[in-house]
Design a protein around this motif. Structure first.
Motif, PDB file in Angstrom:
ATOM      1  N   GLY A  99       0.832  -1.203   0.000  1.00  0.00           N
ATOM      2  CA  GLY A  99       0.000   0.000   0.000  1.00  0.00           C
ATOM      3  C   GLY A  99       0.866   1.253   0.000  1.00  0.00           C
ATOM      4  N   ARG A 100       1.877   1.232   0.833  1.00  0.00           N
ATOM      5  CA  ARG A 100       2.798   2.358   0.934  1.00  0.00           C
ATOM      6  C   ARG A 100       3.509   2.584  -0.408  1.00  0.00           C
ATOM      7  NH1 ARG A 100       7.765   1.551   4.948  1.00  0.00           N
ATOM      8  NH2 ARG A 100       8.472   0.372   3.154  1.00  0.00           N
ATOM      9  N   PHE A 101       3.916   1.476  -1.024  1.00  0.00           N
ATOM     10  CA  PHE A 101       4.693   1.549  -2.264  1.00  0.00           C
ATOM     11  C   PHE A 101       3.842   2.029  -3.443  1.00  0.00           C
ATOM     12  CE2 PHE A 101       7.192  -0.244  -5.771  1.00  0.00           C
ATOM     13  CZ  PHE A 101       8.456   0.210  -5.404  1.00  0.00           C
ATOM     14  N   VAL A 102       2.628   1.421  -3.587  1.00  0.00           N
ATOM     15  CA  VAL A 102       1.813   1.778  -4.764  1.00  0.00           C
ATOM     16  C   VAL A 102       1.245   3.189  -4.642  1.00  0.00           C
ATOM     17  CG1 VAL A 102       1.205  -0.599  -5.361  1.00  0.00           C
ATOM     18  CG2 VAL A 102      -0.317   0.700  -3.883  1.00  0.00           C
TER      19      VAL A 102
ATOM     20  N   TYR B 172      -1.586  -0.140 -10.946  1.00  0.00           N
ATOM     21  CA  TYR B 172      -2.787  -0.785 -11.506  1.00  0.00           C
ATOM     22  C   TYR B 172      -2.740  -2.304 -11.317  1.00  0.00           C
ATOM     23  CZ  TYR B 172      -3.843   3.710 -13.714  1.00  0.00           C
ATOM     24  OH  TYR B 172      -4.134   5.017 -13.934  1.00  0.00           O
ATOM     25  N   ALA B 173      -1.587  -2.887 -11.621  1.00  0.00           N
ATOM     26  CA  ALA B 173      -1.462  -4.354 -11.564  1.00  0.00           C
ATOM     27  C   ALA B 173      -1.663  -4.854 -10.134  1.00  0.00           C
ATOM     28  CB  ALA B 173      -0.097  -4.776 -12.094  1.00  0.00           C
ATOM     29  N   THR B 174      -0.970  -4.197  -9.192  1.00  0.00           N
ATOM     30  CA  THR B 174      -1.059  -4.644  -7.794  1.00  0.00           C
ATOM     31  C   THR B 174      -2.472  -4.473  -7.263  1.00  0.00           C
ATOM     32  OG1 THR B 174       1.163  -3.779  -7.572  1.00  0.00           O
ATOM     33  CG2 THR B 174       0.098  -4.455  -5.554  1.00  0.00           C
ATOM     34  N   THR B 175      -3.087  -3.338  -7.588  1.00  0.00           N
ATOM     35  CA  THR B 175      -4.458  -3.102  -7.124  1.00  0.00           C
ATOM     36  C   THR B 175      -5.402  -4.148  -7.708  1.00  0.00           C
ATOM     37  OG1 THR B 175      -3.972  -0.744  -6.993  1.00  0.00           O
ATOM     38  CG2 THR B 175      -6.298  -1.356  -6.947  1.00  0.00           C
ATOM     39  N   ALA B 176      -5.232  -4.443  -9.006  1.00  0.00           N
ATOM     40  CA  ALA B 176      -6.100  -5.443  -9.650  1.00  0.00           C
ATOM     41  C   ALA B 176      -5.936  -6.813  -8.988  1.00  0.00           C
ATOM     42  CB  ALA B 176      -5.766  -5.534 -11.140  1.00  0.00           C
ATOM     43  N   VAL B 177      -4.688  -7.198  -8.746  1.00  0.00           N
ATOM     44  CA  VAL B 177      -4.434  -8.510  -8.119  1.00  0.00           C
ATOM     45  C   VAL B 177      -5.032  -8.545  -6.711  1.00  0.00           C
ATOM     46  CG1 VAL B 177      -2.622 -10.027  -7.208  1.00  0.00           C
ATOM     47  CG2 VAL B 177      -2.392  -9.038  -9.487  1.00  0.00           C
ATOM     48  N   GLY B 178      -4.773  -7.472  -5.960  1.00  0.00           N
ATOM     49  CA  GLY B 178      -5.281  -7.403  -4.586  1.00  0.00           C
ATOM     50  C   GLY B 178      -6.787  -7.504  -4.534  1.00  0.00           C
ATOM     51  N   VAL B 179      -7.457  -6.733  -5.406  1.00  0.00           N
ATOM     52  CA  VAL B 179      -8.927  -6.726  -5.411  1.00  0.00           C
ATOM     53  C   VAL B 179      -9.461  -8.078  -5.883  1.00  0.00           C
ATOM     54  CG1 VAL B 179     -10.966  -5.695  -6.516  1.00  0.00           C
ATOM     55  CG2 VAL B 179      -9.138  -4.232  -5.646  1.00  0.00           C
ATOM     56  N   THR B 180      -8.791  -8.676  -6.857  1.00  0.00           N
ATOM     57  CA  THR B 180      -9.230  -9.986  -7.363  1.00  0.00           C
ATOM     58  C   THR B 180      -9.247 -11.015  -6.233  1.00  0.00           C
ATOM     59  OG1 THR B 180      -8.320  -9.467  -9.525  1.00  0.00           O
ATOM     60  CG2 THR B 180      -8.748 -11.804  -9.062  1.00  0.00           C
ATOM     61  N   PHE B 181      -8.142 -11.092  -5.513  1.00  0.00           N
ATOM     62  CA  PHE B 181      -8.081 -12.079  -4.428  1.00  0.00           C
ATOM     63  C   PHE B 181      -9.005 -11.702  -3.268  1.00  0.00           C
ATOM     64  CE2 PHE B 181      -4.002 -13.462  -6.371  1.00  0.00           C
ATOM     65  CZ  PHE B 181      -4.330 -14.799  -6.501  1.00  0.00           C
TER      66      PHE B 181
ATOM     67  N   LEU C 160      -3.388 -14.165   0.968  1.00  0.00           N
ATOM     68  CA  LEU C 160      -3.771 -13.791  -0.395  1.00  0.00           C
ATOM     69  C   LEU C 160      -5.116 -13.079  -0.414  1.00  0.00           C
ATOM     70  CD1 LEU C 160      -3.050 -16.658  -2.962  1.00  0.00           C
ATOM     71  CD2 LEU C 160      -2.362 -14.272  -3.099  1.00  0.00           C
ATOM     72  N   VAL C 161      -6.043 -13.594   0.376  1.00  0.00           N
ATOM     73  CA  VAL C 161      -7.386 -13.029   0.401  1.00  0.00           C
ATOM     74  C   VAL C 161      -7.423 -11.708   1.149  1.00  0.00           C
ATOM     75  CG1 VAL C 161      -9.703 -13.414   1.337  1.00  0.00           C
ATOM     76  CG2 VAL C 161      -8.545 -15.244   0.148  1.00  0.00           C
ATOM     77  N   SER C 162      -6.593 -11.583   2.181  1.00  0.00           N
ATOM     78  CA  SER C 162      -6.718 -10.430   3.087  1.00  0.00           C
ATOM     79  C   SER C 162      -5.811  -9.245   2.749  1.00  0.00           C
ATOM     80  CB  SER C 162      -6.413 -10.855   4.517  1.00  0.00           C
ATOM     81  OG  SER C 162      -7.057 -12.036   4.826  1.00  0.00           O
ATOM     82  N   PHE C 163      -4.684  -9.507   2.084  1.00  0.00           N
ATOM     83  CA  PHE C 163      -3.718  -8.410   1.953  1.00  0.00           C
ATOM     84  C   PHE C 163      -4.286  -7.246   1.158  1.00  0.00           C
ATOM     85  CE2 PHE C 163      -2.808  -9.977  -2.269  1.00  0.00           C
ATOM     86  CZ  PHE C 163      -2.327  -8.867  -2.949  1.00  0.00           C
ATOM     87  N   GLY C 164      -5.197  -7.537   0.212  1.00  0.00           N
ATOM     88  CA  GLY C 164      -5.760  -6.506  -0.653  1.00  0.00           C
ATOM     89  C   GLY C 164      -6.451  -5.408   0.136  1.00  0.00           C
ATOM     90  N   GLY C 165      -7.196  -5.809   1.156  1.00  0.00           N
ATOM     91  CA  GLY C 165      -7.933  -4.838   1.975  1.00  0.00           C
ATOM     92  C   GLY C 165      -6.992  -3.880   2.669  1.00  0.00           C
ATOM     93  N   THR C 166      -5.949  -4.431   3.281  1.00  0.00           N
ATOM     94  CA  THR C 166      -4.970  -3.587   3.987  1.00  0.00           C
ATOM     95  C   THR C 166      -4.214  -2.701   3.005  1.00  0.00           C
ATOM     96  OG1 THR C 166      -4.698  -5.457   5.493  1.00  0.00           O
ATOM     97  CG2 THR C 166      -3.068  -3.695   5.662  1.00  0.00           C
ATOM     98  N   MET C 167      -3.899  -3.299   1.869  1.00  0.00           N
ATOM     99  CA  MET C 167      -3.154  -2.542   0.861  1.00  0.00           C
ATOM    100  C   MET C 167      -3.958  -1.318   0.402  1.00  0.00           C
ATOM    101  SD  MET C 167      -1.855  -3.875  -2.839  1.00  0.00           S
ATOM    102  CE  MET C 167      -3.458  -3.708  -3.591  1.00  0.00           C
TER     103      MET C 167
END
Lengths: 619, 393
Positions: free
Chosen positions: B119-122, B132-141, B261-268
């Motif tokens: 989250g800090r990095f993106v 875009y890629a990281t957000t898409a992956v995070g939201v997908t999972f 995998l499922v949870s990191f997206g929310g925190t990110m």
């Protein structure tokens, strides 16, 4: 030559020096056992999982049912019990029967099984009151039947009974109680009896289980696995049971010089099956999986050799299992049925012809074959054909072999015979060709219209098969003007309304059964029709009652069989239940890892605890 | 501050009372009771069922059962399980809690840490392809159907590739002759984790502020982390229990990876949004104006403030650690508090279900208090006045 001998000697020494590889029978279970204490396990914690891994494996009984035919045979006893003798004590009439116990049978700690253990077991059940111990204990020491048990000598006991019991209470009840070791349990029992709450104290006791069978307790890693280890002192090792084509059974144990055979029928010719007791594996590991997917993958990967499940494996896994040539899929008949019943305290369900008409309309074959695609098989009797000895194949099956049109015609005739009429009567023009016009507005014999009513049935989430049946039954009933509505709901709602409140019109549930068909009495005798009783529908036929009572009191298998057949005829005619179908139990095992002496058995391998004492490891 | 905590505690007790009452009545509203389980055995008569109901106190009126239940909860006696009668509920909870806490605490820490870093990095590279890629992956999972994802992970990494254990939390072959139970090892692991966290808190709270130079502080922090980790490894090694702990850790990889995998997206996403707000603040611009390196501005100025909602979210999540997760525990055969709750509710084991609920409720309420206090302490824009949190002017 000498160098070859030397080489062979060296090779033999090397092999001897290798650590022995334990033969393990790895299995999967889906729920954890909850206790090692047999008094709790067969009491309030009576789960199938406890029976698979603990008391079903550790304990033996005076008499039992030898799988796969489930013939009634002595286990710890030397022979059949003596005929009842009438005695009078303090003005009270009692009946006595003596049982001799086999010699040379040892507990896992090496001590001999004697009459003291048998007497202690039964006296303990009486001291605590089997009804208060709960679970299955009341059927093993029914306080209305069993007065006491006395020791005659080290290998013989005498049972004192308050009344002359039938097969259900005696051969299939009292004589099949698991015998516990006095040495292990006596201090526990004494502590419990001296406490404020004896039953609770007894059932809370943490005791390393005593064992007399092929296996004893090894380790329980809670949440992960349970292990039983081979009992090196098992007196049953090498015991051979032979099953003959005429139904006879012979048991031979050279270790304890024990031989026994049925006399009626006596063994003739060559046996069909010969089963030799083990154990042939060093330990049995029961791995606890919380879902079937994982267990199936474990079986495919070879981590487990067999999966326990009282309901069998879901059919959806069959395709996946077939991908592995080392996995053998087996199917067996179950000893149970799913059924439909009526509240016979209410109109029109109290009219036999109405019930017969509903039974006639139900086309089991069509639903099981065409709709459910063979997942279930049709069943029409309260004793399933799989329980061959007790099943009456001659009973009436309403609507058997009829077309839809013929069923409607027959159902209309039955209803007319009872005085029913219609606002618009169904018209069958050509029964064989299914050419008919549905009816509307069924009217009672007293001229009042039949009020809409509901049939409670399990929702698809709990049992899609019964839910499917319910919807078809609703449709067929409405075709001839019966205002039936299927209400699909959860099991607990049905159970509460049926048994605790008796507030229902019709409901659909299922039963798993024992081998001896005493359920005929419990499900249909008028004495069982009170709140909480199993005759929830309130079926009441004095003639049937007499037959059911006689069945419960029958003292020979032949007499009991005749009565069971007669009772089935009554039930088929009066239709308190419309038996619908059941499902075969599908199981799977790794044929490259284990070998069973047989796989065809009523209820499947799970019904006989996965055969741990006779399974052989292939590697 | 003490008054603030006191008020929060009083609110917590009231909340807990309401929660326990609602829980109790929802469970009681289910049709049937534990004796229904015996309606499937024709040899268990109505008399036996009645005797069982009497023994379990189910023959008493509902209000007496409720008062008895409340008394039990607030005196620390959770009663006796119905389905495992007469085993105390405490025993069952104590048996299953360590498994749940070890798994879910680890998964939470891993997923929050990954989420925080990403989250800090993106946020710093907002608008880039990586963002875009990281957000898409995070939201997908994050939106994936979790049970299916769990099964896919199991099928891929355990069954097909054979890299990881298929299921369960230990291997029978490793534990068959173990000198202690897996629960003992779980408890030791928790104790180890607790000591490690205490060491870090003490070090970061007491030692680091007294060190003047940046390099000294970095060295001390590295020493704390490294020393703690080394001491832990050394202890496990010399105790002879390392293979058992490693077996558990090995079995944790798949469930922790799936949960993360499922949870990191929310925190990110939380961290990203928080950072995007923070980097517009004047003090961040001032830091840049002073010519500080980008990394220093990002990590020491922007991220330190942006992390506050993430810490609050983490603290709240830790409260739920004790409740486990029914799906995770089912898919990975990791029987803990989540499955206990499900089974207890399914089998009408009111004492066990309400005991587990009470336990979860207490932890969640405590986590809320901790989150409130942490937020009040860490956010320089907040002040506590008369027991209430107000924005500083």
């Amino acid at each position: 030559m000498r160098w070859r001998l030397t080489a062979l000697l060296l090779l033999a020494m090397a092999v001897a020096g290798l650590p022995a590889v334990a033969a393990t029978y790895e299995t999967a279970i889906f729920e954890e056992p909850t206790t090692l204490n047999v008094f709790a396990g067969l009491g309030p914690q009576a789960t199938v999982w406890n029976s698979y891994v603990t008391y079903g494996v550790y304990y033996s009984t005076l008499y039992g049912n030898a799988a796969p035919t489930f013939a009634w045979v002595p286990q710890l006893a030397r022979d059949v019990p003596t005929p009842f003798q009438e005695v009078t004590e303090n003005g009270q009439t009692l009946y006595t029967s003596d049982v001799e116990i086999r010699g040379g049978i040892r507990w896992a700690d090496g001590s001999l099984l004697t009459a003291d253990d048998v007497v202690f077991t039964y006296q303990t059940l009486l001291a605590f009151d089997a009804n208060k111990l709960g679970g299955n204990w009341p059927s093993y020491a029914n306080p209305d039947v069993l007065a006491r048990v006395e020791k005659l000598n080290d290998y013989a006991v005498r049972f004192y009974l308050k009344k002359q019991p039938g097969l259900a209470d005696w051969q299939y009840g009292i004589l099949q109680a698991p015998i516990v070791q006095k040495k292990t349990w006596e201090p526990v029992v004494q502590r419990a009896l001296a406490s404020e709450d004896p039953v609770r104290t007894l059932q809370a006791a943490e005791v390393t289980p005593d064992a007399i069978g092929a296996f004893k307790y090894g380790r329980w890693e809670r949440g992960a696995f349970f292990e039983n280890v081979a009992n090196p002192l098992s007196s049953f090792k090498g015991e051979v049971t032979e099953f003959y084509p005429n139904g006879a059974v012979r048991i031979t144990n050279s270790r304890t010089n024990f031989t026994w055979a049925t006399t009626d029928p006596a063994p003739e010719g060559q046996p069909d099956l010969r089963v030799e007791e083990g154990p042939y594996v060093d330990n049995v590991v029961y791995r606890i999986y919380q879902n079937q997917n994982a267990a199936i993958l474990a079986l495919l990967r070879g981590e487990v050799s067999y999966i326990f499940n009282s309901l069998g494996l879901q059919r959806g896994f069959e395709q996946q299992l077939r991908t592995n040539p080392n996995v053998e899929i087996i199917r067996n008949n179950t000893n149970g049925f799913r059924y439909l019943t009526f509240n016979m305290r209410r109109e029109p369900f109290n009219i036999p012809e109405f019930r017969q008409a509903v039974a006639t309309l139900i086309d089991r074959e069509f639903v099981t074959r065409d709709i459910l695609q063979g997942v279930a098989f049709p069943l029409a009797t309260v004793v399933p054909p799989g329980n061959e000895y007790w099943h009456n194949p001659e009973v009436t099956v309403w609507g058997q072999g009829m077309t839809r049109g013929q069923r409607i015609q027959a159902a209309v005739e039955l209803l007319k015979k009872a005085g029913f009429s219609w606002r618009r009567e169904p018209v069958v023009r050509d029964a064989a060709a299914d050419d008919y016009t549905p009816g509307e507005g069924l009217i009672m014999p007293n001229g009042q219209p039949v009020q809409p009513f509901e049939m409670l049935a399990p929702a698809p989430g709990y049992d899609p098969l019964r839910a499917t049946f319910a919807l078809w039954i609703e449709r067929w009933a409405q075709e001839i003007g019966i205002p039936l509505r299927a209400r699909l709901t959860d099991f607990n709602t049905i159970s509460t309304r049926a048994y605790d409140e008796q507030d229902f019109d019709m409901f659909m549930l299922g039963w798993s059964l024992g081998i001896y068909p005493d359920h005929i009495y419990y499900f249909f005798h008028s004495s069982q029709a009170g709140l909480g009783g199993f005759n929830a529908g309130g079926y009441n036929n004095p003639e049937f009652d007499r037959v059911a009572e006689a069945l419960l009191d029958a003292q020979t298998l032949e007499e009991a069989r005749e009565l069971a057949f007669e009772a089935q005829e009554y039930l088929a005619r009066d239709v308190p239940y419309v038996v619908l179908f059941d499902t075969p139990v599908m199981e799977a095992y790794r044929r490259d890892q284990i070998q069973y002496p047989y796989t065809e058995v009523l209820g499947g391998l799970q019904y006989i605890y996965g055969l741990p004492s006779t399974v052989k490891a292939m590697r | 501050m003490l008054r603030f905590i006191g008020i929060r505690l009083v609110q917590a007790v009231v909340t807990l009372l309401v929660y326990m009452t609602v829980t109790y009545f929802i469970l009681q509203a289910m049709p049937g009771d534990v004796t229904v389980l015996f309606t499937q055995n024709p040899r268990i008569t109505a008399e036996v069922r009645q005797e069982l109901a009497r023994r379990l106190g189910l023959d008493q009126p509902w209000y007496l059962q409720y008062l008895n239940y409340l008394k039990n909860v607030f005196t620390g006696n959770l009663g006796v399980s119905f389905t495992q009668y007469p085993r105390p509920v405490w025993d069952i909870i104590v048996e299953r809690l360590p498994r749940t806490v070890v798994l879910f605490f680890t998964a939470n820490v891993v997923s929050f840490y990954i989420g925080f870093l990403l989250g800090r990095f993106v946020a710093w590279r907002r608008g880039s392809r990586f963002d875009y890629a990281t957000t898409a992956v995070g939201v997908t999972f994050w939106t994936a159907f979790y049970p299916l994802l769990g099964l896919i992970m199991m099928w891929l990494f355990a069954y097909s590739l054979g890299w990881l254990p298929l299921n369960q939390f230990i291997s029978p072959s490793v534990w068959r002759d173990a000198p202690l139970s897996s629960n003992d090892v779980f408890t030791l692991m928790l104790a180890n984790l607790g000591l490690f966290v205490l060491l870090l808190l003490a070090g970061h709270g007491l030692a680091l502020p007294r060190i003047g130079t940046v390099s000294g502080r970095i060295l001390t922090a590295a020493g704390l982390w490294g020393g703690g980790a080394l001491a832990s490894v050394a202890w496990w090694w010399q105790s002879g229990l390392a293979r058992y702990a490693l077996d558990i850790v090995w079995h944790m990889v798949l469930p922790v990876a799936t949960l993360s995998l499922v949870s990191f997206g929310g925190t990110m996403l939380l961290m990203r949004d928080s950072m995007l707000e923070t980097i517009r603040e004047d003090y961040v611009m001032a830091a840049r104006a002073r010519g500080l390196p980008e990394r220093t501005v990002r990590d020491r100025y922007a991220a330190r403030t942006a992390i506050l909602p993430v810490i609050t979210s983490f603290a709240l999540n830790i409260g739920f650690v004790v409740s486990g997760g029914i799906v995770t525990e089912t898919v990975f055969s990791w029987p803990g508090i989540g499955l206990t709750l499900l089974e207890a509710a399914r089998l009408y084991d009111y004492p066990l279900a309400t005991g587990a609920f009470a336990f979860t409720g207490i932890f969640v309420v405590l986590a809320h208090i901790v989150a409130d206090v942490l937020h009040a302490l860490m956010d320089p824009r907040l002040r506590i006045v008369g027991g209430e949190v107000t924005a500083a002017e």
